[in-house]
Motif scaffolding. Structure first.
Motif, PDB file in Angstrom:
ATOM      1  N   HIS A 334       0.835  -1.213   0.000  1.00 28.92           N
ATOM      2  CA  HIS A 334       0.000   0.000   0.000  1.00 28.92           C
ATOM      3  C   HIS A 334       0.868   1.262   0.000  1.00 28.92           C
ATOM      4  O   HIS A 334       0.583   2.230  -0.718  1.00 28.92           O
ATOM      5  N   GLU A 335       1.968   1.242   0.773  1.00 27.05           N
ATOM      6  CA  GLU A 335       2.837   2.420   0.865  1.00 27.05           C
ATOM      7  C   GLU A 335       3.489   2.736  -0.484  1.00 27.05           C
ATOM      8  O   GLU A 335       3.523   3.895  -0.914  1.00 27.05           O
ATOM      9  N   HIS A 336       3.993   1.706  -1.134  1.00 25.75           N
ATOM     10  CA  HIS A 336       4.621   1.916  -2.443  1.00 25.75           C
ATOM     11  C   HIS A 336       3.602   2.398  -3.470  1.00 25.75           C
ATOM     12  O   HIS A 336       3.882   3.290  -4.280  1.00 25.75           O
ATOM     13  N   ARG A 337       2.397   1.816  -3.423  1.00 25.75           N
ATOM     14  CA  ARG A 337       1.358   2.202  -4.392  1.00 25.75           C
ATOM     15  C   ARG A 337       0.999   3.681  -4.229  1.00 25.75           C
ATOM     16  O   ARG A 337       0.911   4.431  -5.212  1.00 25.75           O
ATOM     17  N   GLU A 338       0.802   4.104  -2.981  1.00 24.80           N
ATOM     18  CA  GLU A 338       0.432   5.505  -2.716  1.00 24.80           C
ATOM     19  C   GLU A 338       1.540   6.458  -3.149  1.00 24.80           C
ATOM     20  O   GLU A 338       1.275   7.522  -3.721  1.00 24.80           O
ATOM     21  N   ARG A 339       2.772   6.082  -2.903  1.00 26.88           N
ATOM     22  CA  ARG A 339       3.909   6.945  -3.256  1.00 26.88           C
ATOM     23  C   ARG A 339       4.043   7.077  -4.776  1.00 26.88           C
ATOM     24  O   ARG A 339       4.311   8.166  -5.288  1.00 26.88           O
ATOM     25  N   ILE A 340       3.824   5.973  -5.512  1.00 22.38           N
ATOM     26  CA  ILE A 340       3.906   6.017  -6.976  1.00 22.38           C
ATOM     27  C   ILE A 340       2.814   6.922  -7.544  1.00 22.38           C
ATOM     28  O   ILE A 340       3.064   7.740  -8.444  1.00 22.38           O
ATOM     29  N   LEU A 341       1.588   6.793  -7.006  1.00 22.87           N
ATOM     30  CA  LEU A 341       0.480   7.639  -7.467  1.00 22.87           C
ATOM     31  C   LEU A 341       0.745   9.110  -7.164  1.00 22.87           C
ATOM     32  O   LEU A 341       0.469   9.999  -7.989  1.00 22.87           O
ATOM     33  N   GLU A 342       1.310   9.372  -5.988  1.00 29.01           N
ATOM     34  CA  GLU A 342       1.631  10.751  -5.595  1.00 29.01           C
ATOM     35  C   GLU A 342       2.682  11.366  -6.528  1.00 29.01           C
ATOM     36  O   GLU A 342       2.542  12.507  -6.985  1.00 29.01           O
ATOM     37  N   LEU A 343       3.726  10.610  -6.835  1.00 31.40           N
ATOM     38  CA  LEU A 343       4.782  11.112  -7.726  1.00 31.40           C
ATOM     39  C   LEU A 343       4.279  11.265  -9.162  1.00 31.40           C
ATOM     40  O   LEU A 343       4.728  12.159  -9.890  1.00 31.40           O
ATOM     41  N   SER A 344       3.352  10.417  -9.582  1.00 29.72           N
ATOM     42  CA  SER A 344       2.772  10.544 -10.924  1.00 29.72           C
ATOM     43  C   SER A 344       1.980  11.836 -11.044  1.00 29.72           C
ATOM     44  O   SER A 344       2.089  12.566 -12.046  1.00 29.72           O
ATOM     45  N   THR A 345       1.177  12.137 -10.004  1.00 25.85           N
ATOM     46  CA  THR A 345       0.409  13.386  -9.995  1.00 25.85           C
ATOM     47  C   THR A 345       1.344  14.587  -9.993  1.00 25.85           C
ATOM     48  O   THR A 345       1.121  15.583 -10.707  1.00 25.85           O
ATOM     49  N   GLN A 346       2.407  14.507  -9.219  1.00 24.09           N
ATOM     50  CA  GLN A 346       3.379  15.608  -9.152  1.00 24.09           C
ATOM     51  C   GLN A 346       4.050  15.835 -10.509  1.00 24.09           C
ATOM     52  O   GLN A 346       4.262  16.986 -10.922  1.00 24.09           O
ATOM     53  N   ALA A 347       4.364  14.759 -11.217  1.00 25.33           N
ATOM     54  CA  ALA A 347       4.988  14.887 -12.541  1.00 25.33           C
ATOM     55  C   ALA A 347       4.053  15.590 -13.524  1.00 25.33           C
ATOM     56  O   ALA A 347       4.489  16.429 -14.325  1.00 25.33           O
ATOM     57  N   ARG A 348       2.755  15.284 -13.458  1.00 29.15           N
ATOM     58  CA  ARG A 348       1.790  15.956 -14.333  1.00 29.15           C
ATOM     59  C   ARG A 348       1.748  17.455 -14.039  1.00 29.15           C
ATOM     60  O   ARG A 348       1.727  18.283 -14.956  1.00 29.15           O
ATOM     61  N   LEU A 349       1.719  17.809 -12.739  1.00 26.66           N
ATOM     62  CA  LEU A 349       1.679  19.231 -12.361  1.00 26.66           C
ATOM     63  C   LEU A 349       2.942  19.955 -12.796  1.00 26.66           C
ATOM     64  O   LEU A 349       2.882  21.099 -13.282  1.00 26.66           O
ATOM     65  N   GLU A 350       4.082  19.301 -12.621  1.00 29.09           N
ATOM     66  CA  GLU A 350       5.354  19.918 -13.018  1.00 29.09           C
ATOM     67  C   GLU A 350       5.403  20.143 -14.523  1.00 29.09           C
ATOM     68  O   GLU A 350       5.940  21.152 -15.000  1.00 29.09           O
ATOM     69  N   LEU A 351       4.830  19.203 -15.288  1.00 31.18           N
ATOM     70  CA  LEU A 351       4.812  19.369 -16.746  1.00 31.18           C
ATOM     71  C   LEU A 351       3.908  20.531 -17.145  1.00 31.18           C
ATOM     72  O   LEU A 351       4.244  21.318 -18.039  1.00 31.18           O
ATOM     73  N   GLN A 352       2.757  20.682 -16.470  1.00 30.12           N
ATOM     74  CA  GLN A 352       1.866  21.812 -16.754  1.00 30.12           C
ATOM     75  C   GLN A 352       2.571  23.138 -16.488  1.00 30.12           C
ATOM     76  O   GLN A 352       2.459  24.089 -17.270  1.00 30.12           O
ATOM     77  N   GLN A 353       3.318  23.186 -15.383  1.00 33.50           N
ATOM     78  CA  GLN A 353       4.071  24.402 -15.054  1.00 33.50           C
ATOM     79  C   GLN A 353       5.153  24.673 -16.105  1.00 33.50           C
ATOM     80  O   GLN A 353       5.347  25.815 -16.536  1.00 33.50           O
ATOM     81  N   LEU A 354       5.853  23.615 -16.522  1.00 33.83           N
ATOM     82  CA  LEU A 354       6.893  23.762 -17.538  1.00 33.83           C
ATOM     83  C   LEU A 354       6.302  24.288 -18.844  1.00 33.83           C
ATOM     84  O   LEU A 354       6.852  25.206 -19.464  1.00 33.83           O
ATOM     85  N   LEU A 355       5.173  23.737 -19.263  1.00 33.80           N
ATOM     86  CA  LEU A 355       4.563  24.147 -20.530  1.00 33.80           C
ATOM     87  C   LEU A 355       4.069  25.590 -20.461  1.00 33.80           C
ATOM     88  O   LEU A 355       4.133  26.327 -21.450  1.00 33.80           O
ATOM     89  N   SER A 356       3.597  25.992 -19.291  1.00 33.52           N
ATOM     90  CA  SER A 356       3.147  27.379 -19.112  1.00 33.52           C
ATOM     91  C   SER A 356       4.317  28.350 -19.297  1.00 33.52           C
ATOM     92  O   SER A 356       4.217  29.356 -20.021  1.00 33.52           O
TER      93      SER A 356
END
Length: 728
Positions: A334-356
C-alpha cells in the motif's frame, strides 16, 4: 543476403590474429583492429606536403608498417581462399576479392619501400618521394576487397548456421515419432552431436555480435536449447515408458515446442529478420520512456520549438500509464502504491508548469523567463528521478522478498514426495501452490523489466518470465506422471530435471537482481553479458563445460611460477598508473581494469581470490581480452595527437598487443576436453605477455603525453610573448 550485425568469428586463430574455424570464418575484430588501423596510419603519414623532409628513422618505420600490412593481407588472403575452396557457390567472388586485396597489399609494401627511393640530399635527411595517390588508391582498394571477403564469409557462416538448424529440426521430428527405446537411443545420439555443432556455431556468432541486444537475445535462446536438451531426453524416455499417459505426452510436447521456438529465434538473429508483429522492448520499458522524455524536455533549453505541447503531454501519459503495472499489482504494498500515485500526480503538475513557462518564453525572451524555464525543467526532471527511485525500490524489494521466501523450494520438495507416494490430492494442492508461485515470479519479472536500465537486462527479464511460465506448467505435468506411476524411476528422474531447471532459474534471477541494482547505482560493469549464458545442470551429462581439476605437483609449480611473474607485472603496471595525474584518462582506466583482472588471475594461481574454478578464470580472461582491445583503441585515439615519429613508435607497440588479445580470445573459446590444465596454462601465458606490453604502453604513453604537454606549453609561451611584443 540479410544484413547482419557484423561478420562473425569462431574457433582457431591464425598468426596475425585472423581467426577461423576449419577455414570457414573470419573475425571482424581481427581485421578492424589489426589490418585497417595500419592502412589508416599509412594514409596519414603520406598525407603531408610533398617537400616535407623526414629522417631515416621515420622512413624505416613507414617501411615496417607497409611490410606489416602486406604480411597481414597475405594471411588474410589464405583464410579467404580456404573459405572459397569449401564454398563453391561463392568461390569466384571470394577469389576475385582476395586477388584485389593481395595486389593492394603488395602495392602498399612497394610504395613504402625506402630502398626504392632516391637519396639526392647530402644533409643527412631524405626527401620523401612516394606515390601518395598510389598508396591512397591501394589503401582504398584494400579496404574494399577486405570488406567484400568479410561479407561473403558472413554469408557462409549464416548458411552454415541455417543448415545446422535444419539438421537439428529434422532429427527432432524423427525423435518425436520414435516408438522404441533402441531406435530412440540411436537417433538421440545423432541429435546430441548435431546440437553440439549448433551450439559451437551459435556460440561463436554470439561472441562476435556487436549489438548487445542481439547478443542477449542469442544468449537467451541458446540457454533454452541447452537446458531443454536434457529435458527432451528424460521427457521422451518417460513417454516411451508410459505411452498411454496423457500428462507424459503433454510434458514432452512442451519441451519440443520450446526448442523449436528457440531455434527459430536464433535464425531470426543471425539473418536479422524480424517476424511480423514483433514489438520493440524499448517501447514498453518505463525507464527507457523516462530517459527519452527527459532528453526531449532538456532540448527545450536550446530549441523552444523542438517539441509540441501535445506531444510532451502524450509522452508523459504513456509513461505514467505503464506505472499501472506497479499500482495494479496485487503484490505491491500500500505504501509503495500511494507513493507512486503521488509522484505521478506531481509529474503531471510539473509538466503543466513547464509548458506554461515554455509558452510564455516563446513570446517574451528575457533572462528571467529563461531562468524560470531552467527551473521548471529541473523540477520535472527531479520528479521523474524520484519516480524512478520509487519504482526501483518497489520492484527490487518485492523480488528480494520473493526469492528469500522461496529459497528452500518447499513446494518442489512436496511435489516430489506426493509423486512417489501416488498422492493425487496432495498433487492438486501443491500444483496449485506452484502455480501461485509461478504467477508471482512472472509478475516480478515484468516489473523488473521496467526498471532494468539496459536492453540486455530487459531481454534477460523477458527470458526469465518465459522460463518460469513454461517450466511451471511442465513441472506440474511431470509431477502428475510420477503420481500416476509412483514406482517409475524414469518419471522420477524426469521430474528432478524440471525441478533443477526451476531452481537454476531462481538462481539466475538472484544474479539478475544484483545486476539491475548495479546498473541503477552506477556500478555497471561487463558482468551482465553472462546472465543468460547456459549453466550446466546436475544431471546434464551432455554438457561439456570445464570442471575444476586437480593438477599434479609439477603442474601446480608451473602455474604458481606463471602466477608469480603475473603478480610482479601487475605491480609494475600499478606503479606506471600512479604516475598519471589524470586517473580518469581512458588509457589509465583501461589499464586499471586490466591490472585488476590480472591480479585476480594471480590470486587464482595461489588458490585465493574471487575466481574459484577454471570456468571462472576463462570467463574472466574473455573480458580481459576485450579490455585489451579497448586499451588499444584508446591508445590509437591518443596517437592522433602526436607527431609522425612518436605516432609510429606507439603504433608498433599497439600492433604487438592486438594479436595477443585475439589469440587469448581464441584459446578461451577452444574446447580442450580433459586438458583443462593445458588451457589454463596457455591462458595465463597469454595474459602475462599482454601485461608486459601494458606496462610498456603505459610508460610510453605517459612520456609522450608529457612531451606533448611541454610542446603545447612552449607554443603558448611563444605566442603570448609575440602578442606582448606586438602590443609594445
Amino acid at each position: 543476403m540479410a544484413a547482419s550485425s557484423g561478420p562473425a568469428g569462431v574457433g582457431g586463430a591464425g598468426p596475425s590474429g585472423f581467426a577461423f574455424d576449419s577455414g570457414l570464418e573470419i573475425k571482424t575484430r581481427s581485421v578492424e583492429q589489426t589490418l585497417l588501423p595500419l592502412v589508416s596510419q599509412i594514409t596519414t603519414l603520406i598525407n603531408h606536403k610533398d617537400n616535407t623532409k623526414k629522417s631515416d628513422k621515420t622512413l624505416q618505420a613507414i617501411q615496417r608498417v607497409g611490410q606489416a600490412v602486406n604480411l597481414a593481407v597475405g594471411r588474410f588472403v589464405k583464410v579467404g581462399e580456404a573459405i572459397a575452396n569449401e564454398n563453391w557457390d561463392l568461390k569466384e567472388e571470394i577469389n576475385i576479392a582476395c586477388i584485389e586485396a593481395k595486389q593492394a597489399g603488395e602495392t602498399i609494401a612497394a610504395l613504402t619501400d625506402i630502398s626504392s627511393l632516391n637519396h639526392p640530399e647530402s644533409d643527412g635527411q631524405i626527401m620523401i618521394f612516394t606515390d601518395k595517390t598510389g598508396v591512397i588508391k591501394a589503401a582504398r582498394l584494400l579496404l574494399s576487397s577486405v570488406t567484400k571477403v568479410l561479407l561473403l564469409a558472413d554469408r557462409v557462416v549464416i548458411k552454415q548456421i541455417i543448415t545446422s538448424r535444419n539438421k537439428v529440426l529434422a532429427t527432432m521430428e524423427r525423435l518425436e515419432k520414435v516408438n522404441s527405446f533402441q531406435e530412440f537411443v540411436q537417433i538421440f545420439s545423432q541429435f546430441g552431436n548435431e546440437m553440439v555443432e549448433f551450439a559451437h556455431l551459435t556460440g561463436d556468432r554470439q561472441n562476435d555480435l556487436k549489438d548487445e541486444k542481439k547478443k542477449a537475445r542469442m544468449a537467451a535462446a541458446r540457454a533454452v536449447l541447452e537446458k531443454c536438451t536434457m529435458m527432451l531426453l528424460t521427457a521422451s524416455k518417460t513417454c516411451l515408458r508410459h505411452p498411454n499417459c496423457e500428462s507424459a505426452h503433454k510434458n514432452k510436447e512442451g519441451v519440443f515446442n520450446r526448442m523449436k521456438v528457440a531455434l527459430d529465434k536464433v535464425i531470426e538473429i543471425v539473418t536479422d529478420c524480424k517476424p511480423g508483429g514483433e514489438t520493440d522492448i524499448s517501447s514498453v520499458s518505463i525507464f527507457t520512456g523516462i530517459k527519452e522524455f527527459k532528453m526531449n524536455i532538456e532540448a527545450l533549453r536550446e530549441n523552444l520549438y523542438f517539441q509540441s505541447k501535445e506531444s510532451l503531454f502524450a509522452t508523459l501519459e504513456v509513461i505514467l500509464e505503464r506505472t499501472e503495472d506497479f499500482t495494479d499489482s496485487a503484490y505491491t504494498s500500500h505504501e509503495h502504491r500511494e507513493r507512486i500515485l503521488e509522484l505521478s500526480t506531481q509529474a503531471r503538475l510539473e509538466l503543466q508548469q513547464l509548458l506554461s513557462v515554455w509558452i510564455h518564453s516563446q513570446s517574451k525572451k528575457t533572462k528571467s523567463i529563461a531562468e524560470e524555464l531552467e527551473l521548471a525543467v529541473l523540477k520535472i526532471s527531479h520528479s521523474l528521478n524520484e519516480l524512478k527511485k520509487e519504482l526501483h525500490r518497489t520492484a527490487t524489494q518485492l523480488a528480494a522478498d520473493l526469492l528469500k521466501y522461496h529459497a528452500d523450494h518447499v513446494v518442489l520438495k512436496a511435489l516430489k514426495l506426493t509423486g512417489v507416494e501416488g498422492n493425487l490430492e496432495g498433487l492438486a494442492e501443491y500444483a496449485c501452490k506452484l502455480s501461485e508461485q509461478k504467477e508471482q515470479l512472472v509478475e516480478v519479472c515484468r516489473l523488473l523489466r521496467h526498471i532494468s536500465g539496459t536492453e540486455p537486462l530487459e531481454i534477460t527479464c523477458i527470458h526469465a518470465e518465459e522460463t518460469f511460465q513454461v517450466t511451471g506448467q511442465q513441472i506440474i505435468s511431470a509431477a502428475e506422471t510420477l503420481t500416476l506411476h509412483p514406482s517409475s524411476k524414469i518419471a522420477k528422474e524426469n521430474l528432478d530435471v524440471f525441478c533443477e531447471a526451476w531452481e537454476s532459474q531462481i538462481g539466475d534471477m538472484s544474479t539478475l537482481l544484483r545486476e539491475i541494482n548495479d546498473v541503477f547505482e552506477g556500478r555497471r560493469g561487463e558482468k551482465y553479458g553472462y546472465l543468460s549464458l547456459p549453466k550446466p545442470m546436475k544431471n546434464n551429462a551432455n554438457l561439456k563445460s570445464l570442471k575444476p581439476d586437480k593438477p599434479d605437483s609439477e603442474e601446480q609449480a608451473k602455474i604458481a611460477k606463471l602466477g608469480l611473474k603475473l603478480g610482479l607485472l601487475t605491480s609494475d603496471a600499478n606503479c606506471e598508473i600512479k604516475k598519471w595525474g589524470d586517473q580518469e584518462n581512458e588509457i589509465v582506466r583501461n589499464g586499471q581494469t586490466m591490472s585488476s583482472m590480472a591480479y585476480s588471475v594471480y590470486l587464482f594461481t595461489r588458490g585465493e581470490g574471487p575466481l574459484k574454478t577454471s570456468q571462472d578464470l576463462i570467463h574472466q580472461l574473455e573480458v580481459f581480452a576485450e579490455e585489451g582491445l579497448k586499451l588499444a583503441s584508446s591508445v590509437q585515439v591518443f596517437s592522433k595527437q602526436l607527431k609522425d615519429d612518436d605516432k609510429l613508435m606507439l603504433l608498433l607497440e599497439i600492433n604487438k598487443l592486438i594479436p595477443l588479445c585475439h589469440q587469448l580470445q581464441t584459446v578461451t573459446k577452444t574446447p580442450l576436453q580433459n586438458q583443462v590444465f593445458l588451457k589454463v596454462d596457455k591462458c595465463i601465458t597469454k595474459t602475462r605477455s599482454m601485461m608486459a606490453i601494458l606496462v610498456q604502453l603505459l610508460s610510453l604513453c605517459y612520456k609522450l603525453l608529457k612531451k606533448l604537454q611541454m610542446e603545447n606549453n612552449s607554443w603558448v609561451s611563444v605566442t603570448n610573448k609575440d602578442s606582448m611584443d606586438g602590443k609594445t
